[in-house]
Design a protein around this motif. Structure first.
Motif, PDB file in Angstrom:
ATOM      1  N   MET A   1      47.155  16.238  55.636  1.00  0.00           N
ATOM      2  CA  MET A   1      45.724  15.794  55.443  1.00  0.00           C
ATOM      3  C   MET A   1      45.193  16.745  56.006  1.00  0.00           C
ATOM      4  O   MET A   1      43.843  16.989  55.328  1.00  0.00           O
ATOM      5  N   ARG A   2      45.378  17.661  57.052  1.00  0.00           N
ATOM      6  CA  ARG A   2      44.534  18.585  57.669  1.00  0.00           C
ATOM      7  C   ARG A   2      44.407  19.777  56.625  1.00  0.00           C
ATOM      8  O   ARG A   2      43.162  20.183  56.499  1.00  0.00           O
ATOM      9  N   GLU A   3      45.317  20.046  55.685  1.00  0.00           N
ATOM     10  CA  GLU A   3      44.871  21.076  54.735  1.00  0.00           C
ATOM     11  C   GLU A   3      43.894  20.544  53.707  1.00  0.00           C
ATOM     12  O   GLU A   3      42.924  21.339  53.230  1.00  0.00           O
ATOM     13  N   ALA A   4      43.936  19.256  53.482  1.00  0.00           N
ATOM     14  CA  ALA A   4      42.716  18.661  52.584  1.00  0.00           C
ATOM     15  C   ALA A   4      41.489  18.616  53.279  1.00  0.00           C
ATOM     16  O   ALA A   4      40.338  18.891  52.641  1.00  0.00           O
ATOM     17  N   ILE A   5      41.438  18.308  54.517  1.00  0.00           N
ATOM     18  CA  ILE A   5      40.406  18.382  55.106  1.00  0.00           C
ATOM     19  C   ILE A   5      39.539  19.622  55.032  1.00  0.00           C
ATOM     20  O   ILE A   5      38.330  19.767  55.117  1.00  0.00           O
ATOM     21  N   ASP A   6      40.228  20.561  55.116  1.00  0.00           N
ATOM     22  CA  ASP A   6      39.723  22.168  55.207  1.00  0.00           C
ATOM     23  C   ASP A   6      39.411  22.439  53.844  1.00  0.00           C
ATOM     24  O   ASP A   6      38.658  23.684  53.646  1.00  0.00           O
ATOM     25  N   TYR A   7      39.119  21.649  52.782  1.00  0.00           N
ATOM     26  CA  TYR A   7      38.894  21.800  51.492  1.00  0.00           C
ATOM     27  C   TYR A   7      37.505  22.488  51.305  1.00  0.00           C
ATOM     28  O   TYR A   7      37.242  23.068  50.752  1.00  0.00           O
ATOM     29  N   LEU A   8      36.806  21.412  52.138  1.00  0.00           N
ATOM     30  CA  LEU A   8      35.366  21.684  51.985  1.00  0.00           C
ATOM     31  C   LEU A   8      34.785  23.179  52.206  1.00  0.00           C
ATOM     32  O   LEU A   8      34.086  23.668  51.450  1.00  0.00           O
ATOM     33  N   PRO A   9      35.214  23.843  53.551  1.00  0.00           N
ATOM     34  CA  PRO A   9      34.728  24.756  53.685  1.00  0.00           C
ATOM     35  C   PRO A   9      35.312  26.120  52.588  1.00  0.00           C
ATOM     36  O   PRO A   9      34.491  26.942  52.422  1.00  0.00           O
ATOM     37  N   ARG A  10      36.458  25.994  51.915  1.00  0.00           N
ATOM     38  CA  ARG A  10      37.010  26.747  50.983  1.00  0.00           C
ATOM     39  C   ARG A  10      35.996  26.679  49.865  1.00  0.00           C
ATOM     40  O   ARG A  10      35.552  27.737  49.182  1.00  0.00           O
ATOM     41  N   ARG A  11      35.627  25.629  49.404  1.00  0.00           N
ATOM     42  CA  ARG A  11      34.752  25.590  48.136  1.00  0.00           C
ATOM     43  C   ARG A  11      33.327  26.094  48.562  1.00  0.00           C
ATOM     44  O   ARG A  11      32.657  27.067  47.742  1.00  0.00           O
ATOM     45  N   ALA A  12      32.808  25.471  49.544  1.00  0.00           N
ATOM     46  CA  ALA A  12      31.313  25.988  49.844  1.00  0.00           C
ATOM     47  C   ALA A  12      31.285  27.576  50.375  1.00  0.00           C
ATOM     48  O   ALA A  12      30.372  28.068  50.091  1.00  0.00           O
ATOM     49  N   ALA A  13      32.345  27.868  50.862  1.00  0.00           N
ATOM     50  CA  ALA A  13      32.247  29.388  51.390  1.00  0.00           C
ATOM     51  C   ALA A  13      32.394  30.077  50.044  1.00  0.00           C
ATOM     52  O   ALA A  13      31.592  31.179  50.181  1.00  0.00           O
ATOM     53  N   SER A  14      32.871  29.858  49.014  1.00  0.00           N
ATOM     54  CA  SER A  14      32.806  30.508  47.603  1.00  0.00           C
ATOM     55  C   SER A  14      31.257  30.687  47.230  1.00  0.00           C
ATOM     56  O   SER A  14      30.853  31.642  46.990  1.00  0.00           O
ATOM     57  N   LEU A  15      30.455  29.497  47.376  1.00  0.00           N
ATOM     58  CA  LEU A  15      29.437  29.543  46.986  1.00  0.00           C
ATOM     59  C   LEU A  15      28.210  30.228  47.818  1.00  0.00           C
ATOM     60  O   LEU A  15      27.552  31.186  47.290  1.00  0.00           O
TER      61      LEU A  15
ATOM     62  N   GLY B   1      34.581   6.594  55.028  1.00  0.00           N
ATOM     63  CA  GLY B   1      33.626   7.722  54.954  1.00  0.00           C
ATOM     64  C   GLY B   1      34.079   9.240  54.955  1.00  0.00           C
ATOM     65  O   GLY B   1      35.274   9.321  54.487  1.00  0.00           O
ATOM     66  N   GLY B   2      33.256  10.132  55.202  1.00  0.00           N
ATOM     67  CA  GLY B   2      33.889  11.581  54.991  1.00  0.00           C
ATOM     68  C   GLY B   2      33.432  12.674  56.066  1.00  0.00           C
ATOM     69  O   GLY B   2      33.787  13.774  55.906  1.00  0.00           O
ATOM     70  N   TYR B   3      33.135  12.295  57.334  1.00  0.00           N
ATOM     71  CA  TYR B   3      33.052  13.118  58.243  1.00  0.00           C
ATOM     72  C   TYR B   3      34.500  13.646  58.599  1.00  0.00           C
ATOM     73  O   TYR B   3      35.463  12.834  59.001  1.00  0.00           O
ATOM     74  N   PRO B   4      34.708  14.775  58.748  1.00  0.00           N
ATOM     75  CA  PRO B   4      36.252  15.341  58.900  1.00  0.00           C
ATOM     76  C   PRO B   4      36.856  14.660  60.093  1.00  0.00           C
ATOM     77  O   PRO B   4      38.069  14.306  60.083  1.00  0.00           O
ATOM     78  N   GLU B   5      36.197  14.383  61.170  1.00  0.00           N
ATOM     79  CA  GLU B   5      36.803  13.682  62.300  1.00  0.00           C
ATOM     80  C   GLU B   5      37.096  12.389  62.119  1.00  0.00           C
ATOM     81  O   GLU B   5      38.110  11.981  62.575  1.00  0.00           O
TER      82      GLU B   5
ATOM     83  N   ARG C   1      41.011  10.368  61.772  1.00  0.00           N
ATOM     84  CA  ARG C   1      41.438   9.337  63.044  1.00  0.00           C
ATOM     85  C   ARG C   1      41.734   7.861  62.134  1.00  0.00           C
ATOM     86  O   ARG C   1      40.814   7.236  61.471  1.00  0.00           O
ATOM     87  N   THR C   2      42.991   7.712  61.759  1.00  0.00           N
ATOM     88  CA  THR C   2      43.452   6.755  60.932  1.00  0.00           C
ATOM     89  C   THR C   2      43.310   5.301  61.679  1.00  0.00           C
ATOM     90  O   THR C   2      42.953   4.237  60.988  1.00  0.00           O
ATOM     91  N   ALA C   3      43.304   5.111  62.956  1.00  0.00           N
ATOM     92  CA  ALA C   3      43.207   3.894  63.580  1.00  0.00           C
ATOM     93  C   ALA C   3      41.684   3.659  63.795  1.00  0.00           C
ATOM     94  O   ALA C   3      40.776   4.414  63.948  1.00  0.00           O
ATOM     95  N   SER C   4      41.433   2.383  63.324  1.00  0.00           N
ATOM     96  CA  SER C   4      39.970   1.896  63.193  1.00  0.00           C
ATOM     97  C   SER C   4      39.379   1.864  64.593  1.00  0.00           C
ATOM     98  O   SER C   4      37.893   2.424  64.426  1.00  0.00           O
ATOM     99  N   LYS C   5      39.760   1.649  65.580  1.00  0.00           N
ATOM    100  CA  LYS C   5      39.257   1.736  67.043  1.00  0.00           C
ATOM    101  C   LYS C   5      38.763   3.297  67.226  1.00  0.00           C
ATOM    102  O   LYS C   5      37.685   3.322  67.773  1.00  0.00           O
ATOM    103  N   ARG C   6      39.740   4.048  67.016  1.00  0.00           N
ATOM    104  CA  ARG C   6      39.387   5.486  67.149  1.00  0.00           C
ATOM    105  C   ARG C   6      38.225   6.100  66.492  1.00  0.00           C
ATOM    106  O   ARG C   6      37.434   6.798  66.788  1.00  0.00           O
ATOM    107  N   ARG C   7      38.153   5.475  65.043  1.00  0.00           N
ATOM    108  CA  ARG C   7      37.194   6.030  64.074  1.00  0.00           C
ATOM    109  C   ARG C   7      35.877   5.532  64.581  1.00  0.00           C
ATOM    110  O   ARG C   7      34.767   6.122  64.827  1.00  0.00           O
ATOM    111  N   ALA C   8      35.881   4.129  65.342  1.00  0.00           N
ATOM    112  CA  ALA C   8      34.491   3.275  65.598  1.00  0.00           C
ATOM    113  C   ALA C   8      33.870   4.083  66.901  1.00  0.00           C
ATOM    114  O   ALA C   8      32.825   4.380  67.019  1.00  0.00           O
ATOM    115  N   ARG C   9      34.936   4.909  67.681  1.00  0.00           N
ATOM    116  CA  ARG C   9      34.363   5.296  68.761  1.00  0.00           C
ATOM    117  C   ARG C   9      33.729   6.764  68.239  1.00  0.00           C
ATOM    118  O   ARG C   9      32.720   7.369  68.807  1.00  0.00           O
ATOM    119  N   PHE C  10      34.392   7.306  67.242  1.00  0.00           N
ATOM    120  CA  PHE C  10      33.625   8.581  66.865  1.00  0.00           C
ATOM    121  C   PHE C  10      32.206   8.097  66.136  1.00  0.00           C
ATOM    122  O   PHE C  10      31.167   8.831  66.509  1.00  0.00           O
TER     123      PHE C  10
END
Length: 414
Positions: free
Chosen positions: A1-15, A178-182, A186-195
């Motif tokens: 999953m961490r590699e997939a999350i890093d996909y946004l900077p790779r694409r936008a960095a090219s632009l 949603g799509g915020y990387p953090e 966070r796969t646990a719903s309570k941890r995501r709610a705190r974010f």
């Protein structure tokens, strides 16, 4: 999953790298926590002699405020992070790039729509290019193509989705995440709610107060919750003003402020001479469906949440698609409506209905058929995106596709 999350900077960095080759100032604009700084640092590492300045640091901010011209004295690429914190830098940057018009001078990041801020004295016309970052798209999370916008204009109703075994619950989980990387991590719903709680508190305490003098924080927080409860609905400022006990102009200015800090986005109404009964009221969506769902504690209807999810994915793709198109919604006084309208620069229309059901009924085509009767060949395709698994042609230039077609469709140019 961490590699997939890093996909946004790779694409936008090219632009960004492409833009720096022929543009003096490149601006990375987007919400807090979407990866702007990570992207900018990656771009900077590709330029020898680059320098980074972070205006979140008090000492750095003081230096920029006291001596803007000296602060910018550097031969190579300079990254200035959170540039909206020192508006005085803007004129100094303009002066610097006018004196030395070489491309690739400055890379700026900001957590507000910089060119809409009243504190920014000059918009650098002809000197800058803006790259807008959204929370992660589904394709960026999964490593898929994200080519739906290009594909629908290239293949029309013949487009078919890659088979995936995703059901309504799977799509609902994605919309809630949603799509915020953090939040994605966070796969646990309570941890995501705190974010989400801390994200909103930080947004109000820092970004909103930074760009406007807002004293009625409780009412602003209430407005955000009301907008979340009616996400994807028509904007009714009079009703919102009544519920909040403030004036309509105040509500309108606050919504504009929420757009400035990338929390919400207005989707304008579409109309043409052939559809004169169209309603001109925009819709409001949240840039992140997960945050919208969190604010309503599950009270938002699945249909509205899925519509916000789809409109958000389309808006993200428009920021990088090869096809230049604009996103609208359609509704008229006879209660015909279509959730999403894509119009390209040739005036061609692709219309999209969003359904949270796992089957498609004939009545789901009502708005699409109405628009087709009005527009004729100008409407090149109509789609029903739903929570089922099959891609089926429905005749008359219509087709139904699973929601996953949004991120698994391949662009013709890729």
């Amino acid at each position: 999953m961490r590699e997939a999350i890093d996909y946004l900077p790779r694409r936008a960095a090219s632009l960004a790298c492409e833009a720096l080759e022929d543009t003096r100032v490149v601006i990375l604009n987007g919400a807090r926590q979407v990866g702007k700084s990570t992207l900018a640092e990656r771009v900077l590492r590709q330029h020898d002699g680059g320098m980074a300045r972070y205006l979140d640091e008090p000492g750095t901010r003081l230096a920029a405020d006291r001596d803007p011209n000296g602060f910018l004295d550097h031969e190579g690429l300079m990254l200035i992070d959170e540039v909206q914190r020192v508006p005085e830098l803007w004129l100094a940057i303009k002066h610097a790039v006018d004196r030395d018009p070489r491309p690739g001078r400055f890379l700026l990041t900001g957590s507000a729509r910089l060119l809409s801020l009243s504190s920014i004295p000059d918009a650098l016309p002809g000197r800058s290019e803006t790259i807008e970052l959204w929370p992660l798209s589904q394709g960026e999370i999964d490593g898929d193509d994200d080519g739906f916008v290009d594909a629908v204009f290239a293949r029309g109703p013949q487009l078919r989705a890659k088979p995936l075994d995703l059901r309504k619950k799977d799509y609902l989980d994605r919309a809630l995440r949603g799509g915020y990387p953090e939040a994605v991590k966070r796969t646990a719903s309570k941890r995501r709610a705190r974010f989400f709680d801390s994200y909103l508190a930080d947004l109000i305490a820092r970004d909103i107060k930074q760009v406007a003098d807002i004293s009625r924080i409780a009412e602003m927080r209430r407005l955000i919750s009301l907008l979340a409860a009616q996400t994807s609905g028509l904007l009714n400022t009079a009703r919102l003003a009544g519920e909040l006990g403030v004036s309509r102009p105040t509500v309108a200015s606050w919504i504009g402020l929420l757009e400035t800090v990338f929390l919400v986005r207005r989707i304008p109404a579409w109309s043409a001479n052939s559809t004169t009964r169209a309603v001109a009221t925009p819709k409001v969506i949240f840039t992140d469906s997960g945050l919208a769902a969190h604010l309503t504690v599950g009270a938002v209807e699945h249909g509205a949440l899925f519509e916000n999810f789809v409109l958000g994915e389309l808006a993200r793709q428009l920021s990088w698609a090869d096809t230049y198109a604009r996103l609208y919604h359609y509704r008229d006084r006879d209660q015909y409506e279509v959730d999403a309208i894509l119009e390209n620069d040739a005036g061609e229309i692709v219309a999209i209905e969003v359904k949270s059901a796992q089957t498609v009924r004939d009545d789901d085509l009502r708005g699409l058929r109405h628009l087709k009767r009005r527009l004729g060949p100008r409407m090149i395709a109509g789609f029903v995106l739903y929570c089922g698994t099959e891609s089926l042609g429905l005749g008359e230039g219509f087709a139904c596709l699973p929601l996953s077609a949004l991120w698994t469709s391949r662009s013709e140019g890729r």
